[in-house]
Design a protein around this motif. Sequence first.
Motif, mmCIF file in Angstrom:
data_model
loop_
_atom_site.group_PDB
_atom_site.id
_atom_site.type_symbol
_atom_site.label_atom_id
_atom_site.label_comp_id
_atom_site.label_asym_id
_atom_site.label_seq_id
_atom_site.Cartn_x
_atom_site.Cartn_y
_atom_site.Cartn_z
ATOM 1 N N UNK A 1 0.813 -1.213 0.000
ATOM 2 C CA UNK A 1 0.000 0.000 0.000
ATOM 3 C C UNK A 1 0.852 1.270 0.000
ATOM 4 N N UNK A 2 1.999 1.233 0.692
ATOM 5 C CA UNK A 2 2.719 2.474 0.950
ATOM 6 C C UNK A 2 4.109 2.564 0.334
ATOM 7 N N UNK A 3 4.696 1.451 -0.052
ATOM 8 C CA UNK A 3 6.094 1.485 -0.495
ATOM 9 C C UNK A 3 6.286 2.446 -1.666
ATOM 10 N N UNK A 4 5.425 2.328 -2.666
ATOM 11 C CA UNK A 4 5.580 3.201 -3.836
ATOM 12 C C UNK A 4 5.302 4.651 -3.465
ATOM 13 N N UNK A 5 4.267 4.874 -2.636
ATOM 14 C CA UNK A 5 3.908 6.245 -2.257
ATOM 15 C C UNK A 5 5.042 6.911 -1.481
ATOM 16 N N UNK A 6 5.603 6.197 -0.520
ATOM 17 C CA UNK A 6 6.682 6.776 0.279
ATOM 18 C C UNK A 6 7.921 6.996 -0.578
ATOM 19 N N UNK A 7 8.198 6.061 -1.474
ATOM 20 C CA UNK A 7 9.333 6.243 -2.379
ATOM 21 C C UNK A 7 9.157 7.468 -3.264
ATOM 22 N N UNK A 8 7.934 7.668 -3.759
ATOM 23 C CA UNK A 8 7.665 8.847 -4.587
ATOM 24 C C UNK A 8 7.794 10.128 -3.766
ATOM 25 N N UNK A 9 7.295 10.107 -2.529
ATOM 26 C CA UNK A 9 7.418 11.288 -1.666
ATOM 27 C C UNK A 9 8.883 11.650 -1.430
ATOM 28 N N UNK A 10 9.708 10.640 -1.209
ATOM 29 C CA UNK A 10 11.135 10.897 -1.016
ATOM 30 C C UNK A 10 11.754 11.523 -2.264
ATOM 31 N N UNK A 11 11.341 11.025 -3.423
ATOM 32 C CA UNK A 11 11.877 11.573 -4.675
ATOM 33 C C UNK A 11 11.454 13.030 -4.853
ATOM 34 N N UNK A 12 10.189 13.344 -4.560
ATOM 35 C CA UNK A 12 9.724 14.727 -4.667
ATOM 36 C C UNK A 12 10.466 15.629 -3.679
ATOM 37 N N UNK A 13 10.695 15.116 -2.483
ATOM 38 C CA UNK A 13 11.421 15.884 -1.472
ATOM 39 C C UNK A 13 12.828 16.224 -1.965
ATOM 40 N N UNK B 1 14.782 20.247 -3.094
ATOM 41 C CA UNK B 1 16.070 20.818 -2.706
ATOM 42 C C UNK B 1 17.062 20.821 -3.870
ATOM 43 N N UNK B 2 16.863 19.942 -4.841
ATOM 44 C CA UNK B 2 17.668 20.039 -6.057
ATOM 45 C C UNK B 2 17.382 21.343 -6.794
#
Length: 326
Positions: free
Chosen positions: A165-177, A181-182
């Motif tokens: 349920x959450x692995x992809x969502x959390x991974x995407x959130x980390x990428x957006x984060x 800063x990039x």
Amino acid sequence: VERHTEFVAITQVVPEGLQFTEVADSQWIDRSPQDVLVLARVSSSVGGKMPADVEAVSTLRGGEVVAGSNFTEDNAGFTSWTVAFKKDPGDEAAGRLLQMILEIETYRTLAVMGMDRIRAVHPILQRVANHLPKEITETLDHDAMMKTLASLSAQESELHAVWEKLAWRIGANQAYHELVFQRLDQLKAHGLDGYVGIRHFLKRRLTPAVSTAETVLRRRSELAEQIDERAQLLRTQLQLNLQSQTRDLLANLDKSAERQIRLQSAVEGLSTVAIAYYAVGLISPTLEPFVEPAFKDWVKAGLAPVVIGVVWWTLSRIRNRVSHNT
């Protein structure tokens, strides 16, 4: 219009002196076929000043640009950014910079998307942790071990559902984060005296939320490892118990076979004696007429060992043949 994996970005340029409603129908937002995730309004000017309600301000591109935002939605749902150029950079350069600012706002919002679902997982993880067997000991009987193993399997299924349920969502959130800063690095953002810098503001407000999501995923992984370790211990103990039971069963079978062999030998011995007794009784009368009466008992005595030997040899041949065939 830009199409991305999770969203479509639409940018509307409003000429100076006009309002958004004068160049676009605001009703399209309500008629959007999908959820509207981000609404941002960027106002740019040359030599302009920051509004009084800005929350964070930074200089960009070595001080050539000053940008600030209140990071708060207005009544219409828009977040406002103000960008002031020291000198006119030209339409193309200004457009690229404003586009990157819009990306910062978009990625900032997407980096915390799905946080309600992520927070809802906390009770599940806590329940799994509370019901996790504290220790696996040899004192548990077979039924208790199987019950514990079934419980661990159910908990593992719960954690797997959380992962799906959450692995992809959390991974995407980390990428957006990281993208936020990039973009700030690419714009060379630095804090402006008298204001909270945009980078500092986002690290204080945005990073903790993303870290919370990472903590949920890390906690889930830790619980999954603990469940796997306990399940492995249980399976090992069950296997050892099974091996012990098998060893005891084989030992009992060996003892039973040994007793069976001894019993069989005893029966064969008795059978040999019985058959020899009857054989001597049948053969001796045929020989008695040819010997003196005084030697009749000697005839029986002489026949007995011969008959016993023949009977024993015959039974041995029969037993060996049967054993060979089986």
